[in-house]
Design a protein around this motif. Structure first.
Motif, PDB file in Angstrom:
ATOM      1  N   SER A 183       0.836  -1.195   0.000  1.00  0.00           N
ATOM      2  CA  SER A 183       0.000   0.000   0.000  1.00  0.00           C
ATOM      3  C   SER A 183       0.874   1.250   0.000  1.00  0.00           C
ATOM      4  O   SER A 183       0.526   2.267  -0.585  1.00  0.00           O
ATOM      5  CB  SER A 183      -0.945  -0.007   1.199  1.00  0.00           C
TER       6      SER A 183
ATOM      7  N   GLN B  44       1.999   1.814  -3.425  1.00  0.00           N
ATOM      8  CA  GLN B  44       0.898   2.319  -4.252  1.00  0.00           C
ATOM      9  C   GLN B  44       0.634   3.781  -3.976  1.00  0.00           C
ATOM     10  O   GLN B  44       0.369   4.544  -4.883  1.00  0.00           O
ATOM     11  CB  GLN B  44      -0.360   1.494  -3.976  1.00  0.00           C
TER      12      GLN B  44
ATOM     13  N   SER C  48       3.236   5.844  -5.624  1.00  0.00           N
ATOM     14  CA  SER C  48       3.034   5.945  -7.067  1.00  0.00           C
ATOM     15  C   SER C  48       1.814   6.805  -7.374  1.00  0.00           C
ATOM     16  O   SER C  48       1.762   7.514  -8.357  1.00  0.00           O
ATOM     17  CB  SER C  48       2.888   4.560  -7.698  1.00  0.00           C
ATOM     18  N   ARG C  49       0.836   6.798  -6.468  1.00  0.00           N
ATOM     19  CA  ARG C  49      -0.336   7.630  -6.682  1.00  0.00           C
ATOM     20  C   ARG C  49       0.033   9.106  -6.541  1.00  0.00           C
ATOM     21  O   ARG C  49      -0.324   9.935  -7.369  1.00  0.00           O
ATOM     22  CB  ARG C  49      -1.435   7.265  -5.687  1.00  0.00           C
TER      23      ARG C  49
ATOM     24  N   LYS D 163       1.936  10.195  -9.401  1.00  0.00           N
ATOM     25  CA  LYS D 163       1.089  10.286 -10.579  1.00  0.00           C
ATOM     26  C   LYS D 163       0.282  11.579 -10.566  1.00  0.00           C
ATOM     27  O   LYS D 163       0.143  12.247 -11.588  1.00  0.00           O
ATOM     28  CB  LYS D 163       0.131   9.084 -10.602  1.00  0.00           C
TER      29      LYS D 163
ATOM     30  N   TRP E 277     -16.369  18.550  -7.619  1.00  0.00           N
ATOM     31  CA  TRP E 277     -16.782  17.459  -6.740  1.00  0.00           C
ATOM     32  C   TRP E 277     -17.766  16.523  -7.452  1.00  0.00           C
ATOM     33  O   TRP E 277     -17.623  15.309  -7.425  1.00  0.00           O
ATOM     34  CB  TRP E 277     -17.410  18.041  -5.465  1.00  0.00           C
TER      35      TRP E 277
ATOM     36  N   LYS F  82     -16.368  12.943  -7.961  1.00  0.00           N
ATOM     37  CA  LYS F  82     -16.634  12.162  -6.752  1.00  0.00           C
ATOM     38  C   LYS F  82     -18.000  11.498  -6.736  1.00  0.00           C
ATOM     39  O   LYS F  82     -18.288  10.741  -5.815  1.00  0.00           O
ATOM     40  CB  LYS F  82     -16.508  13.072  -5.513  1.00  0.00           C
TER      41      LYS F  82
ATOM     42  N   PHE G 126     -19.328  10.369 -12.766  1.00  0.00           N
ATOM     43  CA  PHE G 126     -18.756   9.189 -13.419  1.00  0.00           C
ATOM     44  C   PHE G 126     -19.503   8.908 -14.720  1.00  0.00           C
ATOM     45  O   PHE G 126     -18.894   8.625 -15.757  1.00  0.00           O
ATOM     46  CB  PHE G 126     -18.859   8.000 -12.462  1.00  0.00           C
TER      47      PHE G 126
ATOM     48  N   ARG H 195     -18.657  11.667 -17.343  1.00  0.00           N
ATOM     49  CA  ARG H 195     -17.311  11.497 -17.904  1.00  0.00           C
ATOM     50  C   ARG H 195     -17.239  10.265 -18.799  1.00  0.00           C
ATOM     51  O   ARG H 195     -16.588  10.277 -19.840  1.00  0.00           O
ATOM     52  CB  ARG H 195     -16.281  11.382 -16.777  1.00  0.00           C
TER      53      ARG H 195
ATOM     54  N   GLU I  88      -3.435  10.867 -23.309  1.00  0.00           N
ATOM     55  CA  GLU I  88      -4.367  11.011 -24.413  1.00  0.00           C
ATOM     56  C   GLU I  88      -4.733  12.469 -24.601  1.00  0.00           C
ATOM     57  O   GLU I  88      -4.634  13.276 -23.695  1.00  0.00           O
ATOM     58  CB  GLU I  88      -5.635  10.200 -24.165  1.00  0.00           C
TER      59      GLU I  88
ATOM     60  N   TYR J 177      -9.512   5.788 -18.285  1.00  0.00           N
ATOM     61  CA  TYR J 177      -9.826   5.543 -16.873  1.00  0.00           C
ATOM     62  C   TYR J 177      -8.799   4.607 -16.262  1.00  0.00           C
ATOM     63  O   TYR J 177      -8.203   3.775 -16.946  1.00  0.00           O
ATOM     64  CB  TYR J 177     -11.206   4.894 -16.737  1.00  0.00           C
TER      65      TYR J 177
ATOM     66  N   VAL K  11     -22.431   8.974  -4.113  1.00  0.00           N
ATOM     67  CA  VAL K  11     -21.044   9.418  -4.018  1.00  0.00           C
ATOM     68  C   VAL K  11     -20.119   8.214  -4.154  1.00  0.00           C
ATOM     69  O   VAL K  11     -20.316   7.195  -3.483  1.00  0.00           O
ATOM     70  CB  VAL K  11     -20.775  10.129  -2.666  1.00  0.00           C
ATOM     71  N   LEU K  12     -19.147   8.333  -5.045  1.00  0.00           N
ATOM     72  CA  LEU K  12     -18.215   7.224  -5.272  1.00  0.00           C
ATOM     73  C   LEU K  12     -17.346   6.988  -4.043  1.00  0.00           C
ATOM     74  O   LEU K  12     -17.004   7.924  -3.327  1.00  0.00           O
ATOM     75  CB  LEU K  12     -17.317   7.530  -6.473  1.00  0.00           C
TER      76      LEU K  12
ATOM     77  N   ARG L   7      -7.578  -4.066  -6.569  1.00  0.00           N
ATOM     78  CA  ARG L   7      -6.366  -4.794  -6.142  1.00  0.00           C
ATOM     79  C   ARG L   7      -6.641  -6.276  -5.977  1.00  0.00           C
ATOM     80  O   ARG L   7      -5.821  -7.114  -6.332  1.00  0.00           O
ATOM     81  CB  ARG L   7      -5.875  -4.228  -4.814  1.00  0.00           C
TER      82      ARG L   7
ATOM     83  N   SER M   7       0.312  -0.675 -10.888  1.00  0.00           N
ATOM     84  CA  SER M   7      -0.627  -0.348  -9.819  1.00  0.00           C
ATOM     85  C   SER M   7      -2.040  -0.278 -10.374  1.00  0.00           C
ATOM     86  O   SER M   7      -2.251  -0.351 -11.578  1.00  0.00           O
ATOM     87  CB  SER M   7      -0.267   0.990  -9.165  1.00  0.00           C
TER      88      SER M   7
ATOM     89  N   PHE N 230      -3.827   2.297 -10.371  1.00  0.00           N
ATOM     90  CA  PHE N 230      -4.134   3.650 -10.861  1.00  0.00           C
ATOM     91  C   PHE N 230      -3.737   3.845 -12.312  1.00  0.00           C
ATOM     92  O   PHE N 230      -4.021   4.860 -12.911  1.00  0.00           O
ATOM     93  CB  PHE N 230      -3.414   4.703 -10.007  1.00  0.00           C
TER      94      PHE N 230
END
Lengths: 375, 514
Positions: A3, A6, A9-10, A13, A225, A229, A234, A237, A365, B359, B380-381, B391, B403, B405
């Motif tokens: 974790s 990760q 890396s997050r 990123k 938001w 979120k 989602f 997008r 992209e 994504y 809410v996600l 994972r 990963s 992401f």
């Protein structure tokens, strides 16, 4: 262990993506400023004086800052409108018309509602009513274009342009006719002043900047938001990036297109509503000097990210606001600002030029601006 | 192929020595040696990402090597662009054709090398030259037809003629059979043989073992940027080649228990579906798939299988007929309703339907149930739940990624498909529709995905497998339906089916009354 790796890396990123997103716009602005300087020099001006005037005029005093914020407010709303459309794969060129619709209806509620009711409303009721009604009508106006796209495949670029003509000419008709300020001295196509109770108050005494500016910042956060979120975001997008996959995933693509367009129109409508209730206290023909079209540039410069839109809106606002001071100091025409804005936009849109000049490798992209053109 | 073991010429027309190419993070080619003799078909075999395409792009001038030299006809060659390689007589047919659909065959062929007379394109001379080439090499193409209206196999022929038109003596074919029907592939092999008989040398890039054994004179296997070895077809087998490609032993034969079919899970009655242009594509199809069995649908691409799968999953409107899934009528329902009724759908076109490429893997892993708890609460996600899920599936389904992401577009084809398979098969489902589940994948991924499909069957899930690969149908199915021109010709027990008989039915032969 896993974790930790990760999360590193997050973090990396996210940092990388911020760098990627800001580098090209920043260099585009820088390049435009340099080229603008050369042009100022060529027409016999002093570029440093001109830019100093621009900065002084936009940021140099409390009043200058207040005026910049006032310019930025409609830019933020309209920029968010176009950016939200882009996220949903829709190119809303109709912000200008939606903005006019919002302004007309907010003005109507602002001056006519107390007359219809026969009594005064408290500000806490009247302001939201005026703003919300303008916003909703802007959303409805754009929603028509969304429905046309969803059910007939009519392209939103054409239809928003057509709807602009209808909106602007109908506004002109109304402001010259039944909504015209009836006071005997008035010869201008404008509504009566809205009631005191419908006016958004200024934040500070003696400065014009009003709470609508704060609302613009809050709405920018809200848009971010919702897009990132929530399940609604989602869906928006996903439809924007890959409508086929969205359909496969069970998303109601038609509904999402209409909703995205309506939300975009609501944001554009807000730009008009807030100008009426916060600044002008009436709607006057031609008050919007191309906010809706500048909004496209702002959304592009801000890479359709709400924070980017806010920053880009500030830049455009500062340039517009500082232009007068620049002209006063250097006798350079205000049109120079339009040229600077055009240069910035040129370099953002044709980012290959900037990448070539500064030898930046392309990563990730490309932004999908619109799709389905003629298809 | 009776003519395959012909004697090899000793004349080397192309040689690459010590080629090394480093890309950011990947050593794509590591000290590669490769040679091509006159008139031979030299197959370059390897999994996706083994470095085959990089090597060919270096030879064709799309990239420059960091180290190493290339010799053409014994002379050192400087190849900085495709123009240089074309001048040296090297032509390449890419996997994705570089043709302009609204141009005629002649216009496409002369593109970049136009013949001009009085400032006008000289279509007549070009057409004559094309017709000449066509008859000389047995490549029938009509110079006047529009490329966009030609079948894929013919478009490929146009690409080959295009290289010959530019006097290519060395032709590189990059995964040429990936887009072809079995018949078209046979045609292509015949053409390849004709070309080599006339002194053209061919580099044949592929990851399909059977093709290599059928057509190649020599086989060079690549793995992870290196050449593993060069072998002759007569000295090797599919198993040996697969081991060389993957670096470990691979099960080419799927070991599966006898199926124990239960109640009917999917029932399709007299289904009619139209295609994109509103022509009938599925014309009165009826069948059922039972829990615990795999029903394979065999057929040449374009006989209604795509439309059938899309109609069953709600992506395409049904014109007539009834579909029930676990006793629920799902005729004409939306994809969401059908998914919630228990469908897992592995779509034919993974990049168009199956994934949102920009994504992250986390988001893609929840593409179909993002709106459910635990992935979202009150609209809410929940990033934590999305990430945990991703994972878990990444390790359970062996997705190779740094990963969760990473965006799906950055994964290899095999790993992209694993993301889809993981997402679809990890839900509790009653029916799996798998359309071309292993198209374009490497041996290792194919083995894995086949295993997962059989696992679902053994868990009493009904599986509808649609594939253009007859071997895949034969390996996985318990019953096989053959589709031809929008209808199911027959449904047979897989144990009694033979390749030859299925091939005949797929080509439209009538079924004898039993």
């Amino acid at each position: 262990m896993q974790s930790e790796k990760q999360s590193i890396s997050r973090g990396k990123k996210i940092l990388q993506s911020i760098l990627d997103a800001t580098l090209v716009p920043f260099l585009a602005i820088f390049t435009a400023v340099v080229i603008g300087g050369v042009i100022i020099k060529m027409v016999g001006g002093n570029p440093f004086e001109a830019y100093m005037g621009l900065i002084e005029g936009s940021l140099g005093s409390k009043k200058a800052l207040s005026e910049t914020a006032i310019w930025a407010t409609p830019y933020i709303f309209a920029g968010l409108a176009v950016a939200l459309g882009f996220k949903g794969g829709l190119f809303n060129i109709g912000a200008e018309g939606q903005l006019a619709v919002g302004a007309v209806f907010s003005a109507l509620i602002g001056y006519a509602l107390p007359q219809w009711l026969g009594y005064d409303l408290p500000a806490i009721v009247h302001i939201p009513l005026a703003v919300l009604f303008g916003m909703l009508m802007g959303g409805l106006w754009a929603g028509i274009v969304g429905a046309l796209k969803a059910y007939t495949g009519g392209h939103e670029v054409i239809n928003t342009i057509m709807m602009n003509y209808i909106a602007l000419n109908t506004t002109s008709f109304l402001l010259n006719g039944i909504m015209k300020d009836p006071s005997p001295t008035n010869v201008i196509a404008r509504t009566p002043l809205i009631a005191e109770s419908a006016r958004i108050p200024p934040i500070f005494d003696g400065l014009r900047v009003h709470w609508g500016f704060v609302l613009a910042l809050l709405i920018a956060f809200l848009v971010w938001w919702v897009l990132n979120k929530t399940t609604l975001g989602f869906e928006i997008r996903t439809v924007g990036l890959n409508p086929d996959a969205a359909k496969y995933a069970g998303i109601n693509v038609k509904r999402t297109i209409i909703l995205t367009m309506a939300l975009s129109g609501m944001l554009a409508g807000l730009a008009g509503s807030i100008e009426v209730t916060g600044l002008n206290y009436r709607h006057e023909l031609g008050f919007s000097i191309g906010y809706g079209y500048d909004a496209i540039a702002i959304a592009l410069l801000g890479k359709s990210h709400p924070l980017g839109v806010v920053l880009a809106a500030f830049l455009f606002a500062a340039m517009r606001n500082g232009a007068t001071r620049m002209q006063f100091l250097t006798q350079l025409p205000v049109d120079l600002i339009s040229m600077l804005q055009a240069l910035i936009l040129l370099f953002v849109a044709a980012d290959a030029i900037v990448r070539y000049i500064y030898r930046i490798k392309s990563r990730g992209e490309r932004v999908v601006l619109t799709r389905g053109w003629g298809g | 192929m009776t003519e395959t073991p012909h004697t090899l010429s000793d004349e080397i027309v192309l040689e690459a020595r010590g080629i090394t190419k480093q890309f950011p993070g990947v050593l794509a080619n590591d000290n590669i040696n490769f040679d091509l003799r006159k008139g031979e078909i030299h197959a370059l075999l390897g999994e996706n990402g083994a470095g085959k395409s990089t090597l060919m792009n270096l030879i064709y001038g799309l990239h420059n090597p960091d180290k190493g030299e290339i010799f053409v006809n014994g002379k050192p060659a400087v190849i900085n662009s495709p123009n240089d390689s074309i001048k040296l007589g090297i032509g390449m047919v890419h996997q994705h054709f570089m043709l302009i659909p609204v141009f005629t065959v002649a216009e496409n062929i002369m593109l970049g090398d136009e013949t001009v007379k009085n400032g006008m394109l000289d279509q007549k001379t070009v057409a004559a030259k094309i017709t000449d080439l066509s008859s000389q090499y047995g490549l029938e193409v009509d110079p006047t037809s529009l490329v966009g209206q030609l079948p894929v196999g013919t478009q490929q022929r146009v690409e080959i003629v295009k290289t010959l038109y530019r006097d290519a003596k060395i032709v590189i074919l990059d995964e040429p059979t990936a887009v072809l029907t079995p018949q078209e592939a046979d045609d292509l092999f015949r053409i390849m043989r004709d070309l080599t008989a006339r002194g053209v040398s061919i580099i044949f890039i592929t990851h399909k073992l059977k093709e290599v054994l059928a057509i190649a004179d020599r086989i060079t296997v690549m793995r992870a940027g290196k050449t593993v070895g060069t072998v002759l077809p007569k000295n090797t087998t599919s198993e040996k080649l697969a081991t060389m490609m993957v670096g470990r032993e691979v099960n080419l034969v799927i070991i599966k228990k006898q199926a124990v079919p239960k109640e009917a899970m999917l029932t399709v009655k007299d289904l009619h579906v139209d295609d994109v242009r509103d022509y009938p594509a599925v014309r009165g199809v009826s069948f059922e798939v039972r829990a615990g069995e795999v029903l394979g649908i065999a057929g040449v691409q374009g006989n209604g299988q795509t439309e059938l799968a899309e109609a069953l999953s709600g992506l395409r409107a049904t014109k007539k007929g009834h579909v029930t899934l676990a006793d629920k009528d799902i005729t004409g329902k939306t994809p969401r309703v059908i998914t919630e009724a228990g469908l897992a759908n592995i779509p034919e076109d993974r990049q168009r339907h199956g994934l949102v490429l920009s994504y992250s893997i986390s988001d893609n892993m929840a593409l179909c149930d993002y709106y459910h708890e635990p992935f979202s609460k009150h609209g809410v996600l929940q990033p934590k739940a999305l990430d945990e899920n991703a994972r878990k599936l990444i390790s359970a389904f062996d997705v190779r990624t740094p990963s969760s992401f990473v965006s799906a577009g950055k994964l290899s084809g095999g790993n992209q498909q694993k993301v889809i398979v993981a997402r679809e098969l990890s839900r509790s489902v009653k029916l799996v529709i798998a359309s071309q589940p292993t198209r374009g994948l490497d041996v290792g991924s194919i083995e894995y995905i086949h295993g997962e499909i059989i696992k679902m069957r053994d868990r009493d899930v009904a599986v509808l497998l649609i594939s253009a690969e007859l071997d895949e149908i034969l390996a996985l199915s318990d019953r096989i339906a053959v589709m031809y021109r929008g209808q199911i010709v027959t449904i047979v027990d897989a144990k009694k089916a033979t390749r030859e008989q299925l091939g005949l039915w797929m080509a439209g032969a009538h079924v004898q009354a039993a």
